[in-house]
Write an enzyme that holds these catalytic residues in place. Structure first.
Site, short mmCIF file in Angstrom:
data_model
loop_
_atom_site.label_atom_id
_atom_site.label_comp_id
_atom_site.label_asym_id
_atom_site.label_seq_id
_atom_site.Cartn_x
_atom_site.Cartn_y
_atom_site.Cartn_z
N ALA A 14 3.26 3.83 -2.19
CA ALA A 14 3.16 4.38 -3.29
C ALA A 14 4.38 4.32 -3.87
O ALA A 14 4.64 4.02 -5.16
CB ALA A 14 2.41 5.54 -3.51
N ASP A 16 9.04 -6.08 2.29
CA ASP A 16 9.19 -5.60 3.54
C ASP A 16 10.69 -5.07 3.48
O ASP A 16 11.44 -5.67 3.28
CB ASP A 16 8.92 -6.42 4.80
CG ASP A 16 8.60 -5.90 6.02
OD1 ASP A 16 7.54 -5.22 6.13
OD2 ASP A 16 9.47 -5.78 6.86
N ASP A 23 14.80 7.95 2.02
CA ASP A 23 15.69 8.23 0.76
C ASP A 23 16.60 9.41 0.83
O ASP A 23 17.82 9.32 0.55
CB ASP A 23 15.22 8.47 -0.50
CG ASP A 23 14.84 6.96 -1.27
OD1 ASP A 23 15.44 5.92 -0.54
OD2 ASP A 23 14.13 7.04 -2.13
N LYS A 33 19.11 4.85 -8.75
CA LYS A 33 18.83 4.03 -7.61
C LYS A 33 18.78 2.67 -7.75
O LYS A 33 19.24 1.48 -7.23
CB LYS A 33 17.65 4.61 -6.77
CG LYS A 33 17.08 3.98 -5.63
CD LYS A 33 16.03 4.59 -4.85
CE LYS A 33 15.40 3.63 -3.81
NZ LYS A 33 14.01 4.27 -3.12
N GLU A 88 -1.66 -7.43 9.56
CA GLU A 88 -0.77 -6.92 10.84
C GLU A 88 0.59 -7.44 10.41
O GLU A 88 0.54 -8.67 10.33
CB GLU A 88 -1.58 -7.28 12.20
CG GLU A 88 -1.37 -5.92 13.16
CD GLU A 88 -1.41 -6.52 14.50
OE1 GLU A 88 -0.74 -6.56 15.29
OE2 GLU A 88 -2.62 -7.28 14.57
N ARG A 142 16.12 -2.84 -2.82
CA ARG A 142 15.01 -3.32 -3.70
C ARG A 142 15.44 -4.04 -5.02
O ARG A 142 15.00 -5.23 -5.36
CB ARG A 142 13.97 -2.38 -3.83
CG ARG A 142 12.59 -2.72 -4.37
CD ARG A 142 11.53 -1.74 -4.23
NE ARG A 142 11.44 -1.67 -2.78
CZ ARG A 142 11.37 -0.42 -2.02
NH1 ARG A 142 12.45 0.28 -2.34
NH2 ARG A 142 11.37 -0.58 -0.93
N LYS A 178 6.90 2.31 -3.13
CA LYS A 178 7.33 0.98 -3.37
C LYS A 178 6.68 0.24 -4.75
O LYS A 178 7.21 -0.13 -5.39
CB LYS A 178 6.91 0.11 -2.33
CG LYS A 178 7.78 0.08 -1.11
CD LYS A 178 7.21 -1.00 -0.04
CE LYS A 178 7.75 -0.89 1.11
NZ LYS A 178 7.00 -2.25 1.96
N HIS A 211 0.89 -1.28 0.03
CA HIS A 211 -0.13 -0.11 0.04
C HIS A 211 0.79 1.43 -0.06
O HIS A 211 0.35 2.57 0.39
CB HIS A 211 -0.82 -0.14 1.23
CG HIS A 211 -2.08 -1.16 1.14
ND1 HIS A 211 -1.69 -2.49 1.54
CD2 HIS A 211 -3.36 -0.92 0.70
CE1 HIS A 211 -2.87 -3.12 1.39
NE2 HIS A 211 -3.74 -2.41 0.69
#
Ligand code: ITT
Length: 203
Positions: free
Chosen positions: A20, A78, A165, A185, A49, A191, A22, A18
């Site tokens: 934006a 994550d 960042d 990046k 959770e 990532r 990522k 959720h």
């Protein structure tokens, strides 16, 4: 881990985030592979959770929940910002550091809070970690983890990227993640490194 199960061109994949920032980066990384990415938000999936103690555990929780709810393969991320002088914190709690009383997030506030906890340590080492979990509706999960090392800087620099960042200077670089071009990046980020492992095993 043995061989991961692979996705094929044209497959639908839930991007179970959720966040934006990522979502944009994972979308850019997936773009060349002909996978139809659909976001958890677009499917109206609830946010589970995050009760795990590691990036891999939390990525698994998010990917499993989305794969089950959507009956599609799901990729969850994550990630977090880790600082040596905080013994790896805020780490898995990075998003919480930016939380406001009304439940929204302000990353400027989050960076200032983290800075306030730091004092003036000699060791300015910092790193980002990203765990990507690919879950299937039958419960199978594969996790891929990437890390990028550098230092924290203060004040934050740059308006690009997202989250923490502007506070991160990668090793050997002169621009923070908040200043650099998105392509730059992607060439070195936590990532992108996790994604490269995911790509090799599952795409
Ligand atoms: P989802 O769980 O919905 O994916 P989230 O923002 O809650 O979104 P996390 O629990 O993984 O995700 O929190 C990770 C936080 O770490 C995120 O909110 C950012 O502040 C930070 N973070 C992760 N990757 C980052 C990156 O590439 N650049 C800057 N900050 C990053």
């Amino acid at each position: 881990m043995g061989d991961a199960r692979r996705l094929a061109r044209g497959d639908r994949l839930v991007v179970a985030t959720h966040n934006a920032g990522k979502l944009r980066e994972i979308g850019e990384l997936l773009a060349p592979f002909g996978i139809e990415a659909v976001s958890a938000g677009a499917l109206g999936l609830p946010e589970p959770e995050e009760t795990g103690e590691t990036f891999a555990e939390n990525a698994t929780i998010k990917a499993r929940a989305a794969a089950t709810a959507a009956n599609l393969p799901a990729l969850a991320d994550d990630s977090g910002f880790c600082i040596a002088a905080l013994r790896g914190g805020p780490g898995v709690r990075t998003a919480d550091a930016a939380m406001l009383p009304d439940g929204s997030r302000d990353y400027g506030v989050g960076m200032a809070r983290v800075r306030a906890n730091l004092g003036e340590p000699e060791n300015t080492a910092a790193w980002f970690v990203c765990a990507l979990a690919l879950a299937w509706p039958d419960g199978r999960v594969d996790v891929f983890e990437g890390r990028v090392d550098g230092t924290w800087v203060w004040p934050p620099r740059g308006e690009r990227g997202f989250g923490f960042d502007p506070m991160f200077l990668p090793e050997g670089g002169s621009e923070t993640f908040g200043e650099m071009d998105p392509e730059a990046k992607h060439a070195i980020s936590h990532r992108a490194r996790a994604f490269a492992l995911f790509k090799a095993k599952a795409l």
